[in-house]
Design an enzyme around this catalytic site. Structure first.
Site, PDB file in Angstrom:
ATOM      1  CB  SER A 106      56.878 -43.188 -30.340  1.00 16.32           C
ATOM      2  OG  SER A 106      56.013 -42.119 -30.027  1.00 16.32           O
ATOM      3  CB  THR A 131      72.368 -38.742 -44.254  1.00 20.71           C
ATOM      4  OG1 THR A 131      72.956 -37.792 -45.157  1.00 20.71           O
ATOM      5  CG2 THR A 131      71.871 -39.941 -45.055  1.00 20.71           C
ATOM      6  CD  GLU A 133      71.920 -44.706 -41.461  1.00 16.51           C
ATOM      7  OE1 GLU A 133      71.426 -45.080 -40.376  1.00 16.51           O
ATOM      8  OE2 GLU A 133      73.134 -44.644 -41.661  1.00 16.51           O
ATOM      9  CE  LYS A 173      83.691 -41.661 -43.863  1.00 21.02           C
ATOM     10  NZ  LYS A 173      84.502 -42.837 -43.907  1.00 21.02           N
ATOM     11  CD  GLN A 177      75.602 -35.425 -44.336  1.00 18.25           C
ATOM     12  OE1 GLN A 177      76.360 -36.192 -44.903  1.00 18.25           O
ATOM     13  NE2 GLN A 177      74.681 -35.841 -43.507  1.00 18.25           N
TER      14      GLN A 177
END
Length: 195
Positions: A106, A131, A133, A173, A177
């Site tokens: 926040s 990941t 964004e 996929k 990662q």
């Protein structure tokens, strides 16, 4: 059921839930979440003079992003309207009976920083860095420092463990990662892939 701090600590001690490195559990483990820190790597979207990106074209997607690595003590400046992919410093492993939700903090939201556009979910069985964004919805640039607490992860217990968790068996996929990953949507069935 959402896991409390006591539940999270118990699962971490048992080893079936992994969040590492967890350098400061007293700070990072909140009443019902774990704070995750920002990594050093970013994928910046280039201001391209192209008519559009075709999601089924791996070349178009990869040509559109450029990797930036911020050195220790450096800052990444996220400008108003920008969208970049970042990564968590921590690697996670989610057991088959939990689902994890990535949420923004926040304090950063109040600076107009959003940490996920749509992908706020880590499926049962997921392993790897997450990941982020990242976007700046505000009117002023904001300095992001690798190592700062950037997001929080909450955990919900499933009624029964997943029969087919995220992972190699499913051909997932993004499994394993490391660092931010650009879209691999071209691997989806509707674009000729096998997922």
């Amino acid at each position: 059921m959402i896991l409390s701090d006591a539940d999270i600590l118990r699962r971490l001690e048992q080893g079936d839930l992994v969040v590492e490195p967890l350098d400061d559990p007293d700070i990072q483990i909140q009443p019902a979440s774990v704070d995750l820190r920002l990594g050093h790597e970013f994928l910046e979207f280039q201001h391209a003079n192209i008519p559009c990106i075709h999601p089924n074209s791996e070349d178009e997607v990869s040509d559109y992003v450029e990797e930036t690595v911020i050195e220790e003590g450096g800052e990444f400046i996220l400008h108003p309207g920008d969208f970049v992919l970042g990564t968590t410093h921590e690697r996670v492993a989610i057991p088959d009976d939990l689902i994890a939700h990535v949420e923004g903090r926040s304090s950063l939201g109040r600076l107009a920083i959003v940490v996920h556009a749509t992908a706020g979910l880590c499926d049962p069985g997921y392993e790897g860095q997450i990941t982020l964004e990242l976007s700046n919805l505000g009117t002023a640039p904001v300095a992001l420092t690798p190592g700062m607490r950037i997001s929080q992860l909450t955990f919900t217990e499933l009624k029964t463990p997943a029969d087919r968790p995220y992972g190699a068996e499913r051909g997932s996929k993004y499994q394993g990662q490391s660092g931010p990953q650009a879209s691999k949507i071209q691997g989806d069935r509707e674009f000729g892939g096998d997922q």
